[in-house]
Design a protein around this motif. Structure first.
Motif, short mmCIF file in Angstrom:
data_model
loop_
_atom_site.label_atom_id
_atom_site.label_comp_id
_atom_site.label_asym_id
_atom_site.label_seq_id
_atom_site.Cartn_x
_atom_site.Cartn_y
_atom_site.Cartn_z
N ALA A 1 0.91 -1.03 -0.01
CA ALA A 1 0.30 0.18 -0.26
C ALA A 1 0.42 1.14 -0.10
CB ALA A 1 -0.65 0.12 1.18
N GLN A 2 1.83 1.22 -0.04
CA GLN A 2 2.70 2.46 0.67
C GLN A 2 4.18 2.40 -0.31
OE1 GLN A 2 2.42 0.36 3.13
NE2 GLN A 2 1.20 1.58 4.15
N LYS A 3 4.36 1.14 -0.93
CA LYS A 3 5.69 1.76 -1.99
C LYS A 3 5.04 0.66 -3.67
CE LYS A 3 9.78 2.14 -2.95
NZ LYS A 3 10.35 3.37 -2.81
N SER A 4 5.50 1.57 -4.69
CA SER A 4 5.88 0.97 -5.96
C SER A 4 6.55 1.89 -6.20
CB SER A 4 4.60 2.19 -6.75
OG SER A 4 2.64 1.82 -6.38
N ILE A 5 7.24 0.29 -7.00
CA ILE A 5 8.48 0.83 -8.01
C ILE A 5 8.61 0.23 -9.53
CG2 ILE A 5 11.04 -0.76 -7.93
CD1 ILE A 5 9.92 -2.40 -5.03
N GLU A 6 9.50 1.67 -10.31
CA GLU A 6 9.28 1.05 -11.65
C GLU A 6 10.56 0.43 -12.18
OE1 GLU A 6 9.71 4.28 -15.19
OE2 GLU A 6 10.56 5.02 -13.70
N ILE A 7 9.72 -0.23 -12.83
CA ILE A 7 10.87 -1.44 -13.46
C ILE A 7 11.15 -1.33 -15.17
CG2 ILE A 7 9.70 -3.25 -11.73
CD1 ILE A 7 8.20 -4.43 -14.16
N GLU A 8 11.86 -2.18 -15.71
CA GLU A 8 11.47 -2.01 -17.15
C GLU A 8 11.43 -3.71 -17.67
OE1 GLU A 8 14.18 -0.43 -20.55
OE2 GLU A 8 16.32 -1.14 -18.72
N ILE A 9 11.32 -3.78 -18.52
CA ILE A 9 10.88 -5.29 -19.04
C ILE A 9 11.19 -5.92 -20.74
CG2 ILE A 9 9.27 -7.05 -19.50
CD1 ILE A 9 7.80 -6.47 -16.89
#
Length: 498
Positions: free
Chosen positions: A460-468
């Motif tokens: 609920a507190q954390k989103s992470i940007e990723i690359e695929i």
């Protein structure tokens, strides 16, 4: 006369239909080859795009643990199909270890018909030696001997890709001669190497009523050295002086279903945890998955290894197994041998989310934990790599392209990729998720390795940007060697990040 004219017309039409069919098939074949050539050209361009200066230092890679000798033989020639042994196997069939001929044939049948790679221990030393003797005597003109083990195979690939390598393994003088002399060895010399019997088969091979849907291998072993990680302490000492940029942990599947005295296995894995948790944050750490069948060992890995690595490499079977363990605390033995890209990506996201959430929940109590920042899944049809944005893993598209090309080169045992020796199992486009109305990506001349960015909500507190990034594999039509393919693919992909 009317009948003759009719027959003549029918013959003419038949010949015309055959010619049209031949022309159409030739057109389809030419179209397929052109598509392969187009993607091959794009992959080669990406592979060669990473230009490093001439004075670029050779990256240092340290790899543990263990080594062996591989005895390679065609599975269907070596194993005699016996109906009474395999008729009762079903979709939920499971045998953790091989104790007799019946269990050997049953497990082989299960994985062969599923086209799934598998590895099993054979505690029955007498039976194991009997199989080796049969191979040496009755099939002496068919067997091949190779250096084996995850660590040596990955180490040799890293060396070929320009790295300085430290290998943690105990091996005989005979086996040492098969490893480039520039590779440093951390481990004492032994008199006799462990042997792995590699039963390989090709796509379309028949065994009794079963047909292999793809080329793969089934491995059996009776190791005496590798399960105990006997090179661990030597590796520990050598790491201090070597100061690697990357540490690779592999070969832990040798501890699967093995008879240890109480507490011994846990103690050895705890030493692995101590070793990798002591490495400075600047040292990247990768764990190479394998074919695990024992839930207890996987739970130990979840506690002692996974929280301390930056990267994980695996095939489609191992991904599904890891996901099942993390989500439901259970294992899966054989999954889809050719999964859709959308399904694989969803599973990768699930694994990443669970391990990332575990990191954020426990980092305050244990400052040595690491956030997983890279997942590489290698399948027959494609390479899928997920990295956290702004992490230490750069050149993701190059890594995926390199892995895809290495897959073809290794399995075909060639340095050159011949378009006529390759086929594609992928469509021109794919959905990035199995969810409804998911976005689609396309393989094209301009973009043979599609890459994109997205966010994963860890909690609920954390989103992470990723690359695929997804790279299509030019599948080798006639597989010459599958054992060790995953190790070479994974190491080749990692080499482009260093």
């Amino acid at each position: 006369m009317g009948l003759i004219k009719y027959m003549s017309l029918l013959t003419t039409c038949s010949v015309f239909a055959v010619l049209i069919s031949i022309i159409w098939q030739a057109f389809i074949s030419l179209k397929k080859i052109n598509k392969v050539i187009t993607l091959l050209t794009g992959l080669l361009a990406i592979e060669s795009s990473l230009k490093r200066p001439q004075d670029y230092p050779r990256p240092k890679v340290a790899i543990g643990y263990g080594a062996c000798t591989d005895l390679l033989i065609n599975a269907t020639d070596f194993l005699n199909y016996t109906e009474k042994y395999v008729q009762d196997i079903g979709p939920e069939f499971t045998v953790d270890e091989i104790n007799n001929e019946k269990e050997l044939l049953q497990t082989f049948a299960y994985y062969f018909q599923n086209g799934a790679a598998a590895e099993r221990i054979m505690p029955n030393t007498e039976l194991f030696r009997k199989l080796i003797n049969i191979a040496k005597t009755r099939h002496r003109n068919q067997i091949q001997w190779f250096i084996g083990g995850n660590a040596p195979l990955m180490g040799i690939r890293f060396f070929m890709e320009g790295a300085d390598v430290l290998l943690g393994a105990r091996l005989s003088h005979k086996l040492r001669r098969l490893i480039p002399e520039e590779i440093k060895i951390a481990g004492e010399e032994i008199d006799e190497d462990d042997i792995h019997i590699i039963l390989e088969y090709k796509s379309g091979d028949n065994w009794g009523p079963f047909t292999a849907p793809r080329a793969n291998r089934y491995i059996i072993h009776n190791d005496k050295n590798n399960p105990h990680l006997n090179s661990l302490e030597h590796f520990e000492e050598a790491l201090k002086e070597f100061q690697p940029k990357l540490v690779v942990i592999s070969g832990l599947q040798m501890m699967d279903s093995y008879q240890f005295e109480e507490g011994v296995r846990e103690a050895r894995l705890y030493k692995v945890q101590q070793q990798i948790s002591r490495q400075p944050p600047t040292v990247l750490q990768h764990f190479e998955m394998a074919s695990y069948v024992e839930i207890e060992l996987l739970q130990m890995l979840r506690k002692n290894v996974l929280p301390y690595v930056d990267s994980i490499g695996m095939n489609e079977q191992e991904l599904d197994n890891l996901r099942q363990v993390l989500e439901f605390d259970r294992i899966t033995l054989a999954s889809d041998w050719n999964p859709r890209i959308a399904s694989t990506l969803d599973h990768m996201r699930e694994v990443f989310k669970i391990l990332a959430n575990n990191y954020y929940e426990n980092i305050k109590r244990n400052g040595r934990l690491r956030l997983l920042t890279r997942i590489h899944v290698h399948t027959l049809a494609y390479q899928a790599i997920l990295v956290v944005k702004d992490s230490q893993w750069n050149n993701t598209n190059v890594s995926a392209a390199k892995a895809a090309l290495t897959a073809h080169r290794y399995v075909c045992q060639t340095n050159m990729v011949n378009p006529e020796s390759a086929s594609l199992l992928l469509d021109d486009s794919f959905a990035i998720s199995a969810t409804k109305n998911a976005e689609r990506k396309t393989f094209s001349t301009q973009n043979p390795v599609p890459c994109w960015k997205e966010f994963i909500e860890v909690n609920a507190q954390k989103s992470i940007e990723i690359e695929i990034c997804i790279a299509p594999v030019l599948v080798c039509r006639v597989a010459k060697k599958t054992a060790g393919a995953g190790d070479n693919i994974s190491a080749a992909g990692l080499s482009q990040h260093l």
